[in-house]
Design a protein around this motif. Structure first.
Motif, PDB file in Angstrom:
ATOM      1  N   ASN A   3     163.016  94.735  -9.568  1.00 44.39           N
ATOM      2  CA  ASN A   3     162.700  94.223 -10.880  1.00 44.39           C
ATOM      3  C   ASN A   3     162.749  95.469 -11.743  1.00 44.39           C
ATOM      4  OD1 ASN A   3     162.076  91.683 -10.220  1.00 44.39           O
ATOM      5  ND2 ASN A   3     159.779  92.394  -9.632  1.00 44.39           N
ATOM      6  N   SER A   4     163.422  95.262 -13.050  1.00 45.48           N
ATOM      7  CA  SER A   4     163.767  96.298 -14.113  1.00 45.48           C
ATOM      8  C   SER A   4     162.340  96.764 -14.907  1.00 45.48           C
ATOM      9  CB  SER A   4     164.857  96.002 -14.924  1.00 45.48           C
ATOM     10  OG  SER A   4     164.529  95.017 -15.645  1.00 45.48           O
ATOM     11  N   ALA A   5     162.222  97.635 -15.338  1.00 47.07           N
ATOM     12  CA  ALA A   5     161.101  98.142 -16.000  1.00 47.07           C
ATOM     13  C   ALA A   5     161.195  97.474 -17.379  1.00 47.07           C
ATOM     14  CB  ALA A   5     160.948  99.610 -16.184  1.00 47.07           C
ATOM     15  N   GLY A   6     159.970  97.264 -18.002  1.00 50.88           N
ATOM     16  CA  GLY A   6     160.113  96.527 -19.376  1.00 50.88           C
ATOM     17  C   GLY A   6     160.566  97.273 -20.541  1.00 50.88           C
ATOM     18  N   CYS A 154     164.964 102.374 -13.747  1.00 48.58           N
ATOM     19  CA  CYS A 154     164.195 101.344 -14.438  1.00 48.58           C
ATOM     20  C   CYS A 154     163.467 100.355 -13.477  1.00 48.58           C
ATOM     21  CB  CYS A 154     164.866 100.629 -15.734  1.00 48.58           C
ATOM     22  SG  CYS A 154     166.726 100.041 -14.861  1.00 48.58           S
ATOM     23  N   THR A 155     164.017 100.469 -12.222  1.00 46.51           N
ATOM     24  CA  THR A 155     163.478  99.869 -10.835  1.00 46.51           C
ATOM     25  C   THR A 155     162.253 100.396 -10.221  1.00 46.51           C
ATOM     26  OG1 THR A 155     165.024 100.308  -9.415  1.00 46.51           O
ATOM     27  CG2 THR A 155     165.480  98.317 -10.991  1.00 46.51           C
ATOM     28  N   PRO A 156     161.202  99.928  -9.564  1.00 45.13           N
ATOM     29  CA  PRO A 156     160.648 100.734  -8.856  1.00 45.13           C
ATOM     30  C   PRO A 156     161.575 101.679  -7.587  1.00 45.13           C
ATOM     31  CG  PRO A 156     159.807  98.499  -8.764  1.00 45.13           C
ATOM     32  CD  PRO A 156     161.194  98.438  -9.540  1.00 45.13           C
ATOM     33  N   LYS A 159     162.834 104.434 -10.168  1.00 48.21           N
ATOM     34  CA  LYS A 159     161.739 105.473 -10.437  1.00 48.21           C
ATOM     35  C   LYS A 159     161.336 106.355  -9.321  1.00 48.21           C
ATOM     36  CE  LYS A 159     159.447 102.127 -12.676  1.00 48.21           C
ATOM     37  NZ  LYS A 159     158.369 101.578 -13.365  1.00 48.21           N
ATOM     38  N   GLU A 303     154.482  99.968 -12.113  1.00 49.22           N
ATOM     39  CA  GLU A 303     154.146  99.247 -13.295  1.00 49.22           C
ATOM     40  C   GLU A 303     155.525  98.963 -14.250  1.00 49.22           C
ATOM     41  OE1 GLU A 303     151.501  97.789 -14.590  1.00 49.22           O
ATOM     42  OE2 GLU A 303     150.064  98.302 -12.800  1.00 49.22           O
ATOM     43  N   ASP A 304     155.681  97.850 -14.485  1.00 53.26           N
ATOM     44  CA  ASP A 304     156.971  97.478 -15.509  1.00 53.26           C
ATOM     45  C   ASP A 304     156.757  98.358 -16.644  1.00 53.26           C
ATOM     46  OD1 ASP A 304     158.070  95.905 -13.360  1.00 53.26           O
ATOM     47  OD2 ASP A 304     157.626  94.006 -14.507  1.00 53.26           O
ATOM     48  N   SER A 305     155.842  98.570 -17.438  1.00 50.58           N
ATOM     49  CA  SER A 305     155.392  99.207 -18.675  1.00 50.58           C
ATOM     50  C   SER A 305     155.820 100.546 -18.682  1.00 50.58           C
ATOM     51  CB  SER A 305     154.321  98.860 -19.448  1.00 50.58           C
ATOM     52  OG  SER A 305     153.231  99.313 -18.471  1.00 50.58           O
ATOM     53  N   GLY A 307     157.733 104.323 -17.028  1.00 44.39           N
ATOM     54  CA  GLY A 307     159.221 104.675 -16.727  1.00 44.39           C
ATOM     55  C   GLY A 307     159.613 105.929 -17.608  1.00 44.39           C
TER      56      GLY A 307
END
Length: 323
Positions: A3-6, A154-156, A159, A303-305, A307
């Protein structure tokens, strides 16, 4: 893990950094804090002990198997070398000998640099002053990641890779964001460092050099102490761009966790920053703070928020005018 970061951009603000006004208010209310703006006489001895510790380790690892060498480079050498980089940070503010003895501070930083394995101290000093003067400044503060970093990591999984590669980004980012002319001190720093590396290799062989370099790469990468890189200025809570950590890792990091206090009073040595909080608690105790650098790293990855984009940025007049 995919999943990409928000966030898709930095947090742009159009106000001055908060440390300037808070410093004025605190000094007006507690002028006795000025007495803390003095050199720390113990800093040079702490640096000497850490450097000698790593030299002893170099001698001890000569006969170690590679897997154990890398283990101790992470578990022990990484802590020592990271601590030395934070001593260099303190020394860059003239904390060892005061502003009247700038040359002594510069050379102590070069000495502290020796176990790191690569020349670092003089360049850090050159750029770190901008980090304080132009906090979050577009094109000025090289502590802020580039747009490429924000877009790609931007993804876990990415990152996590970004955290592993922190030493490389911190080394290369200034050359891309705000290149400056090479100084005489940087040349001297490089020559001294190369001479030390050659001497260690000639005396004890390859393994001690690998140990020192691995200590730096591992200790400044995905390591518990490296949580401070993220904890200090990444926006965990909207409206706050600097955070403190008051936990036990401050004991081996020259109180770098007292980061709000440090930016309020960069001329106060790390050893005295707890006294700033003690003298003016109403300015610090209510601010959001971190309780674990390991949790900081975990939250940053998952956390998506959060990065590389989770940084406050502002445009300073100097950047706009090209002065």
């Amino acid at each position: 893990m995919g999943n990409s970061a928000g966030r898709s951009d930095f947090e742009w603000v159009y106000t001055d950094q908060p440390h300037t006004q808070r410093r004025k208010e605190i000094l007006a209310k507690y002028p006795a804090i000025k007495a803390l703006m003095r050199p720390d006489p113990r800093l040079k001895w702490a640096v000497l002990a850490l450097v000698l510790m790593q030299l002893l380790a170099c001698w001890l690892v000569r006969g170690l198997a590679w897997r154990w060498l890398l283990f101790w480079a992470y578990a022990f050498g990484g802590c020592v070398n990271h601590s030395l980089t934070l001593a260099i940070h303190d020394i860059s503010h003239n904390a060892a000998f005061g502003t009247g003895c700038a040359a002594r501070n510069r050379w102590l930083a070069v000495f502290a640099n020796l176990p790191v394995g690569v020349p670092y101290a003089a360049s850090f000093k050159k750029y770190h002053v901008d980090h304080h003067r132009y906090l979050g400044g577009d094109g000025l503060d090289v502590d802020v990641p580039t747009r490429l970093e924000g877009w790609f990591f931007c993804t876990p999984a990415r990152k996590l890779l970004w955290l592993v590669l922190q030493p490389f980004f911190y080394s290369l980012r200034p050359l891309c964001v705000h290149p400056k002319a090479v100084t005489r001190m940087e040349v001297l720093n490089t020559l001294v460092q190369l001479a030390a590396d050659v001497a260690i290799f000639a005396l004890w062989g390859l393994k001690p050099m690998v140990y020192l370099l691995a200590s730096s790469l591992l200790g400044l990468g995905l390591h518990p102490i490296s949580g401070h890189f993220v904890a200090e200025h990444y926006m965990f809570l909207k409206g706050h761009e600097t955070y403190s950590y008051y936990g036990p890792l401050n004991w081996i990091t020259f109180n770098v966790g007292y980061h709000v206090e440090h930016h309020d009073f960069p001329s106060i040595p790390g050893s005295s920053l707890p006294l700033v909080r003690k003298m003016a608690p109403e300015y610090y105790d209510h601010l959001p703070q971190h309780h674990s650098w390991v949790k900081v790293l975990w939250d940053f990855v998952f956390e998506d928020s959060l990065g590389p984009y989770a940084r406050v940025k502002r445009v300073y007049r100097l950047a706009k005018d090209g002065l």
